[in-house]
Write a protein that holds these residues in place. Structure first.
Motif, PDB file in Angstrom:
ATOM      1  N   LYS A  38       1.004   7.809 -22.811  1.00 29.37           N
ATOM      2  CA  LYS A  38       0.414   6.503 -23.102  1.00 29.37           C
ATOM      3  C   LYS A  38       0.396   5.586 -21.877  1.00 29.37           C
ATOM      4  N   TRP A  39       1.036   6.004 -20.800  1.00 32.20           N
ATOM      5  CA  TRP A  39       1.066   5.187 -19.599  1.00 32.20           C
ATOM      6  C   TRP A  39      -0.250   5.321 -18.834  1.00 32.20           C
ATOM      7  N   VAL A  40      -0.560   4.324 -18.050  1.00 34.53           N
ATOM      8  CA  VAL A  40      -1.842   4.284 -17.354  1.00 34.53           C
ATOM      9  C   VAL A  40      -1.705   4.869 -15.949  1.00 34.53           C
ATOM     10  N   ASP A  41      -2.639   5.733 -15.596  1.00 30.14           N
ATOM     11  CA  ASP A  41      -2.680   6.342 -14.273  1.00 30.14           C
ATOM     12  C   ASP A  41      -3.072   5.279 -13.235  1.00 30.14           C
ATOM     13  N   PRO A  42      -2.356   5.202 -12.103  1.00 29.96           N
ATOM     14  CA  PRO A  42      -2.721   4.228 -11.069  1.00 29.96           C
ATOM     15  C   PRO A  42      -4.185   4.329 -10.642  1.00 29.96           C
ATOM     16  N   ALA A  43      -4.749   5.537 -10.653  1.00 27.14           N
ATOM     17  CA  ALA A  43      -6.146   5.704 -10.242  1.00 27.14           C
ATOM     18  C   ALA A  43      -7.095   4.955 -11.172  1.00 27.14           C
ATOM     19  N   ASP A  44      -6.759   4.861 -12.449  1.00 27.13           N
ATOM     20  CA  ASP A  44      -7.612   4.135 -13.387  1.00 27.13           C
ATOM     21  C   ASP A  44      -7.566   2.633 -13.116  1.00 27.13           C
ATOM     22  N   ILE A  45      -6.393   2.136 -12.745  1.00 26.72           N
ATOM     23  CA  ILE A  45      -6.290   0.719 -12.383  1.00 26.72           C
ATOM     24  C   ILE A  45      -7.029   0.464 -11.077  1.00 26.72           C
ATOM     25  N   ALA A  46      -6.958   1.407 -10.150  1.00 30.06           N
ATOM     26  CA  ALA A  46      -7.680   1.271  -8.884  1.00 30.06           C
ATOM     27  C   ALA A  46      -9.179   1.145  -9.123  1.00 30.06           C
ATOM     28  N   ALA A  47      -9.696   1.861 -10.116  1.00 32.29           N
ATOM     29  CA  ALA A  47     -11.120   1.758 -10.442  1.00 32.29           C
ATOM     30  C   ALA A  47     -11.474   0.349 -10.901  1.00 32.29           C
ATOM     31  N   THR A  48     -10.561  -0.297 -11.616  1.00 33.35           N
ATOM     32  CA  THR A  48     -10.793  -1.678 -12.041  1.00 33.35           C
ATOM     33  C   THR A  48     -10.792  -2.612 -10.848  1.00 33.35           C
ATOM     34  N   PHE A  49      -9.908  -2.369  -9.881  1.00 35.06           N
ATOM     35  CA  PHE A  49      -9.929  -3.148  -8.636  1.00 35.06           C
ATOM     36  C   PHE A  49     -11.314  -3.079  -7.998  1.00 35.06           C
ATOM     37  N   MET A  50     -11.871  -1.870  -7.902  1.00 33.44           N
ATOM     38  CA  MET A  50     -13.173  -1.721  -7.270  1.00 33.44           C
ATOM     39  C   MET A  50     -14.265  -2.410  -8.076  1.00 33.44           C
ATOM     40  N   ALA A  51     -14.190  -2.317  -9.392  1.00 36.28           N
ATOM     41  CA  ALA A  51     -15.180  -2.995 -10.227  1.00 36.28           C
ATOM     42  C   ALA A  51     -15.146  -4.500 -10.006  1.00 36.28           C
ATOM     43  N   LEU A  52     -13.940  -5.060  -9.884  1.00 35.19           N
ATOM     44  CA  LEU A  52     -13.804  -6.503  -9.704  1.00 35.19           C
ATOM     45  C   LEU A  52     -14.203  -6.967  -8.304  1.00 35.19           C
ATOM     46  N   CYS A  53     -14.310  -6.047  -7.379  1.00 34.91           N
ATOM     47  CA  CYS A  53     -14.809  -6.379  -6.044  1.00 34.91           C
ATOM     48  C   CYS A  53     -16.303  -6.110  -5.907  1.00 34.91           C
ATOM     49  N   SER A  54     -16.877  -5.410  -6.863  1.00 34.62           N
ATOM     50  CA  SER A  54     -18.260  -4.959  -6.752  1.00 34.62           C
ATOM     51  C   SER A  54     -19.237  -5.987  -7.315  1.00 34.62           C
ATOM     52  N   GLU A  55     -20.523  -5.734  -7.072  1.00 36.71           N
ATOM     53  CA  GLU A  55     -21.573  -6.588  -7.615  1.00 36.71           C
ATOM     54  C   GLU A  55     -21.658  -6.482  -9.136  1.00 36.71           C
ATOM     55  N   ALA A  56     -21.029  -5.459  -9.710  1.00 36.53           N
ATOM     56  CA  ALA A  56     -21.048  -5.317 -11.170  1.00 36.53           C
ATOM     57  C   ALA A  56     -20.358  -6.483 -11.859  1.00 36.53           C
ATOM     58  N   ALA A 115       0.793  -1.228   0.000  1.00 34.22           N
ATOM     59  CA  ALA A 115       0.000   0.000   0.000  1.00 34.22           C
ATOM     60  C   ALA A 115       0.826   1.279   0.000  1.00 34.22           C
ATOM     61  N   SER A 116       2.109   1.189   0.276  1.00 35.06           N
ATOM     62  CA  SER A 116       2.929   2.399   0.284  1.00 35.06           C
ATOM     63  C   SER A 116       3.453   2.776  -1.091  1.00 35.06           C
ATOM     64  N   GLY A 117       3.271   1.907  -2.074  1.00 31.72           N
ATOM     65  CA  GLY A 117       3.708   2.203  -3.425  1.00 31.72           C
ATOM     66  C   GLY A 117       2.662   2.985  -4.198  1.00 31.72           C
ATOM     67  N   ALA A 118       2.992   3.335  -5.436  1.00 32.11           N
ATOM     68  CA  ALA A 118       2.110   4.187  -6.242  1.00 32.11           C
ATOM     69  C   ALA A 118       0.766   3.519  -6.520  1.00 32.11           C
ATOM     70  N   LEU A 119       0.775   2.270  -6.970  1.00 36.02           N
ATOM     71  CA  LEU A 119      -0.484   1.598  -7.265  1.00 36.02           C
ATOM     72  C   LEU A 119      -1.225   1.239  -5.979  1.00 36.02           C
ATOM     73  N   GLY A 120      -0.514   0.712  -4.997  1.00 36.24           N
ATOM     74  CA  GLY A 120      -1.163   0.339  -3.744  1.00 36.24           C
ATOM     75  C   GLY A 120      -1.824   1.513  -3.065  1.00 36.24           C
ATOM     76  N   SER A 121      -1.149   2.657  -3.063  1.00 37.29           N
ATOM     77  CA  SER A 121      -1.731   3.841  -2.425  1.00 37.29           C
ATOM     78  C   SER A 121      -2.958   4.323  -3.190  1.00 37.29           C
ATOM     79  N   ALA A 122      -2.941   4.204  -4.524  1.00 37.56           N
ATOM     80  CA  ALA A 122      -4.103   4.596  -5.330  1.00 37.56           C
ATOM     81  C   ALA A 122      -5.284   3.678  -5.046  1.00 37.56           C
ATOM     82  N   VAL A 123      -5.029   2.387  -4.907  1.00 35.14           N
ATOM     83  CA  VAL A 123      -6.096   1.440  -4.592  1.00 35.14           C
ATOM     84  C   VAL A 123      -6.667   1.725  -3.202  1.00 35.14           C
ATOM     85  N   ALA A 124      -5.788   1.959  -2.239  1.00 32.90           N
ATOM     86  CA  ALA A 124      -6.234   2.264  -0.887  1.00 32.90           C
ATOM     87  C   ALA A 124      -7.083   3.527  -0.861  1.00 32.90           C
TER      88      ALA A 124
END
Length: 235
Positions: free
Chosen positions: A202-220, A17-26
Motif C-alpha cells: 500500500k506504500w507509494v513508490d518514489p518514482a510515482d511521486i517523481a512523476a507528480t513532480f514533473m507534472a507540476l513543473c510541466s505545461e500540463a 537528492a541523495s535520499g530515496a525520493l530525491g534520487s527518484a525525482v532527479a
C-alpha cells in the motif's frame, strides 16, 4: 495511458537528492532530458546515498546554511545560465514522544531540515525562476493536515512547508508557480527497515511521486499554483 515529459534544455535543482525520493525525482527529470543539478549534504559515495552520480551534476552543500544555498544556486546558474525548476525534497522524520517529552533540539532539527531548507532554496532560486517563468515543487506531508500523537513537530514543520508554498504562489502569481506534494508513507529502504511488519504493497513508490513532480513543473499544470497535491495512494 502513458505520459511522457520533455524537459530538454531546461535546468532543475533537486535538494535532498541523495535520499530515496530525491534520487527518484532527479532520475525522472534526467530521463526526461533535463539538466539535473542535485544537491545534498550527503555525497553520492556516502554509504546511505541512493543517487546515481552518472545521471546528474552533484553539488554538496548543507541547505540549512544560507551561504551554502547561495553558493550552490549561484554555481548552478553560473554553469548553465538559467534555472527553470526547484524541487525542495530535503527533509526528515522524527517522532515517538508527546510534546512535553520532546527535546527542544528536535524542534530545531525538524524545522531546519524540513522548513528552513525549503525557505532558503526558494529565496535564492526565485530571482532566477522569475526570469524563466519556472516552478517550485516542495514536499509537505499528509500528516500536516491534522494533529496527531507522537510527531507533533514533524507535522508542524510540514504544515509550514505547505503554507510557505501557498505564500510563494501568491507573491509570484503569473510568474513562478509553486506547489507542494503531500506523501504519506513512501516505499523506501529506510521505511521498510523501520516498519517491517507493515503492508508495503500500500506504500507509494518514489518514482510515482517523481512523476507528480514533473507534472507540476510541466505545461500540463500551467494554471495550477498554490496547491497541495495528495500523493499517498492507499498508504
Amino acid at each position: 495511458m502513458s505520459v511522457e515529459f520533455d524537459f530538454s534544455e531546461e535546468v532543475v535543482l533537486v535538494t535532498g537528492a541523495s535520499g530515496a525520493l530525491g534520487s527518484a525525482v532527479a532520475e525522472a527529470f534526467a530521463d526526461a532530458g533535463a539538466t539535473v543539478c542535485a544537491a545534498d549534504v550527503r555525497a553520492p559515495d556516502d554509504e546511505d546515498a541512493l543517487l546515481d552520480p552518472e545521471t546528474v551534476e552533484f553539488y554538496e552543500g548543507d541547505f540549512t546554511d544560507e551561504s551554502d544555498v547561495r553558493e550552490t544556486i549561484d554555481a548552478v546558474v553560473g554553469a548553465h545560465g538559467r534555472l527553470d525548476y526547484l524541487c525542495n525534497v530535503a527533509g526528515t522524520w522524527r517522532g515517538g514522544d508527546p510534546v512535553d517529552e520532546t527535546d527542544a533540539d528536535q524542534f530545531d532539527m525538524l524545522f531546519d531540515v524540513n522548513l528552513k531548507t525549503a525557505f532558503l532554496a526558494s529565496k535564492h532560486a526565485l530571482p532566477h525562476l522569475r526570469e524563466t517563468e519556472g516552478a517550485i515543487v516542495s514536499v509537505s506531508a499528509r500528516s500536516s493536515l491534522e494533529g496527531g500523537e507522537g510527531d507533533a513537530l514533524y507535522r508542524a514543520s510540514k504544515a509550514g512547508v505547505r503554507l510557505l508554498t501557498e505564500s510563494i504562489a501568491e507573491e509570484n502569481r503569473g510568474t513562478v508557480r509553486a506547489n507542494a506534494v503531500m506523501p504519506s508513507v513512501i516505499d523506501t529502504p529506510a521505511n521498510r527497515e523501520m516498519m517491517p511488519d507493515s503492508d508495503h504493497s500500500k506504500w507509494v513508490d518514489p518514482a510515482d511521486i517523481a512523476a507528480t513532480f514533473m507534472a507540476l513543473c510541466s505545461e500540463a499544470t500551467s494554471v495550477t499554483s498554490g496547491a497541495a497535491v495528495p500523493v499517498y495512494g492507499e498508504a
